[in-house]
Scaffold this motif. Sequence first.
Motif, mmCIF file in Angstrom:
data_model
loop_
_atom_site.group_PDB
_atom_site.id
_atom_site.type_symbol
_atom_site.label_atom_id
_atom_site.label_comp_id
_atom_site.label_asym_id
_atom_site.label_seq_id
_atom_site.Cartn_x
_atom_site.Cartn_y
_atom_site.Cartn_z
ATOM 1 N N UNK A 1 4.182 -39.949 112.182
ATOM 2 C CA UNK A 1 5.224 -39.276 112.953
ATOM 3 C C UNK A 1 6.592 -39.458 112.299
ATOM 4 N N UNK A 2 6.881 -40.674 111.849
ATOM 5 C CA UNK A 2 8.178 -40.915 111.220
ATOM 6 C C UNK A 2 8.296 -40.132 109.920
ATOM 7 N N UNK B 1 11.042 -29.209 117.336
ATOM 8 C CA UNK B 1 9.989 -30.077 116.785
ATOM 9 C C UNK B 1 10.525 -31.481 116.549
ATOM 10 N N UNK B 2 11.755 -31.580 116.063
ATOM 11 C CA UNK B 2 12.344 -32.905 115.869
ATOM 12 C C UNK B 2 12.467 -33.659 117.198
ATOM 13 N N UNK B 3 12.876 -32.959 118.248
ATOM 14 C CA UNK B 3 12.927 -33.601 119.565
ATOM 15 C C UNK B 3 11.560 -34.039 120.040
ATOM 16 N N UNK B 4 10.551 -33.176 119.838
ATOM 17 C CA UNK B 4 9.185 -33.530 120.235
ATOM 18 C C UNK B 4 8.679 -34.727 119.449
ATOM 19 N N UNK B 5 8.934 -34.768 118.144
ATOM 20 C CA UNK B 5 8.485 -35.895 117.329
ATOM 21 C C UNK B 5 9.184 -37.188 117.748
ATOM 22 N N UNK B 6 10.467 -37.107 118.072
ATOM 23 C CA UNK B 6 11.172 -38.320 118.519
ATOM 24 C C UNK B 6 10.594 -38.826 119.833
ATOM 25 N N UNK B 7 10.312 -37.916 120.759
ATOM 26 C CA UNK B 7 9.710 -38.350 122.028
ATOM 27 C C UNK B 7 8.316 -38.940 121.807
ATOM 28 N N UNK B 8 7.551 -38.343 120.914
ATOM 29 C CA UNK B 8 6.211 -38.854 120.633
ATOM 30 C C UNK B 8 6.283 -40.223 119.969
ATOM 31 N N UNK C 1 6.135 -47.473 122.762
ATOM 32 C CA UNK C 1 5.832 -48.086 124.057
ATOM 33 C C UNK C 1 4.359 -48.467 124.156
ATOM 34 N N UNK C 2 3.477 -47.579 123.657
ATOM 35 C CA UNK C 2 2.048 -47.874 123.720
ATOM 36 C C UNK C 2 1.688 -49.045 122.819
ATOM 37 N N UNK C 3 2.314 -49.136 121.656
ATOM 38 C CA UNK C 3 2.074 -50.278 120.770
ATOM 39 C C UNK C 3 2.521 -51.571 121.443
ATOM 40 N N UNK D 1 -7.870 -47.165 125.722
ATOM 41 C CA UNK D 1 -8.211 -45.756 125.916
ATOM 42 C C UNK D 1 -6.957 -44.888 125.894
ATOM 43 N N UNK D 2 -5.886 -45.370 126.531
ATOM 44 C CA UNK D 2 -4.627 -44.619 126.502
ATOM 45 C C UNK D 2 -4.098 -44.505 125.070
ATOM 46 N N UNK D 3 -4.251 -45.577 124.300
ATOM 47 C CA UNK D 3 -3.813 -45.530 122.905
ATOM 48 C C UNK D 3 -4.638 -44.537 122.101
ATOM 49 N N UNK D 4 -5.959 -44.519 122.323
ATOM 50 C CA UNK D 4 -6.806 -43.550 121.607
ATOM 51 C C UNK D 4 -6.429 -42.118 121.990
ATOM 52 N N UNK D 5 -6.179 -41.886 123.277
ATOM 53 C CA UNK D 5 -5.760 -40.539 123.706
ATOM 54 C C UNK D 5 -4.411 -40.166 123.091
ATOM 55 N N UNK D 6 -3.520 -41.148 122.979
ATOM 56 C CA UNK D 6 -2.216 -40.876 122.366
ATOM 57 C C UNK D 6 -2.383 -40.547 120.885
#
Length: 447
Positions: free
Chosen positions: A138-139, A186-193, A199-201, A273-278
């Motif tokens: 992502x980065x 897309x840049x906004x979406x990538x930053x949110x992702x 957070x998930x990590x 499971x949440x991490x795999x879905x992410x």
Amino acid sequence: MAQTDVLLTKEPAPQTVPACELPRKEHDVARNTGAHTSAGLATAGFRTARYLADEWFQNCYARYHQAFADRDRSERQRHESRQLAAETEALARRAQEASTRQVGARLQDTHGWMSELQREIEALLAETDLLLAQKLRLERALDATAVPFSIASDNLQCRERRQHPDLVRDLVEVELLKEAELIRNIQGLLRRTILQAVNQIRLNREHKETCELDWSDKVQAYNLDEACARFRSQSSDVRFHPHSTKLEESASTPETWAKFSRDNVYRAERERLASANLRLLVDSVLRDTAEDLRLQCDAVNVAFERRCEELEDARHKLEHHLLKTLREIADQEQNAAALRQAIRDKEAPLRVAQERLYQRAHRPNVELCRDAAQFRLVSEVEELNMSLTALKEKLLEAEQSLRNLEDTRMSLEKDIAVKTNSLFIDRQKCMAQRAHYPSVLQLAGYQ
């Protein structure tokens, strides 16, 4: 895995058999209180040096009976002691074996939860590493979008330097604006992702640490229980701890103990499971954004090519018209020169006709006649004047046409220069920059 408490049932302690009481002596040998005394009233309360024969026998019988009773009591006591010792030994052995079995069962339960926690820790660690790789993608993808955004911005700025009348809001500009807006979204979406991945990590690591703490406690408890399982009555490193039977108020029950680890494993599995879905979501986001950017890039390139073709075609047509205009200018200049020559050619006949009329006006008296010659000379002058007027008008028209052609030539040359400038901006500047557009793999964060 509940711990089964072994209740040791104590057998009732054997009642101590009271010592056999000696039979009361018929004669008191200590004091002279019997009915058969050898002394009189003068010796009352005192004992003589000799006993009676009956007293001697009574004393012997008493000693025999006392010895028999003591031996009998001692034998019963020894038998009861051996029986009690054997029973307590068997009870202690059974209790120790039962405790050892329970400790072994507890070891199995602890080992099972340790294995489950260790598997979950390893799974969370592997999942976190995979999510870290996705975060790195992502980065990289976010960094890769800087180049397309810079290209789109530079293209828009370069096209602002187009000259009139080519400074128009054409399809290329519309597609470039769409591309710039798409890249910003897309840049906004990538930053949110990326923020979601961070957070998930963090959650993965927190639950991994929770499982590690639980696993560490269980390892410590397993080692203690394993050491306890090796203790035997013959062990030399055991000591008395009188107050060890007191239960701690904070001690857990087997149900709460199992529920604690079960909840830790459940929460860890849920976050995994949440991490795999992410991760799947990140794959989808990167794939879709890369495809959208490349599609928009292709749309902009197609628009540029079409616009360049239109500009090239317009320039060719303008150059063709310019060539014809230059030829027409040359022809018109020749025409104007011919008209001027024709005007100059009419001046001599006009001077002749006017000179004739002037000379004939000096005829004397009746000779000043309006004869046919006079009328013809007048008619000739009029015809010549009309011809000169027509030629001058035509010359004026030719000169005006020539001026118009010159203006058209200048306009065509300027328009050709504008088209050339527009082609240079679109083809040499913008299209050359767009050749450095990132590939799909770069936009997907792989490089």
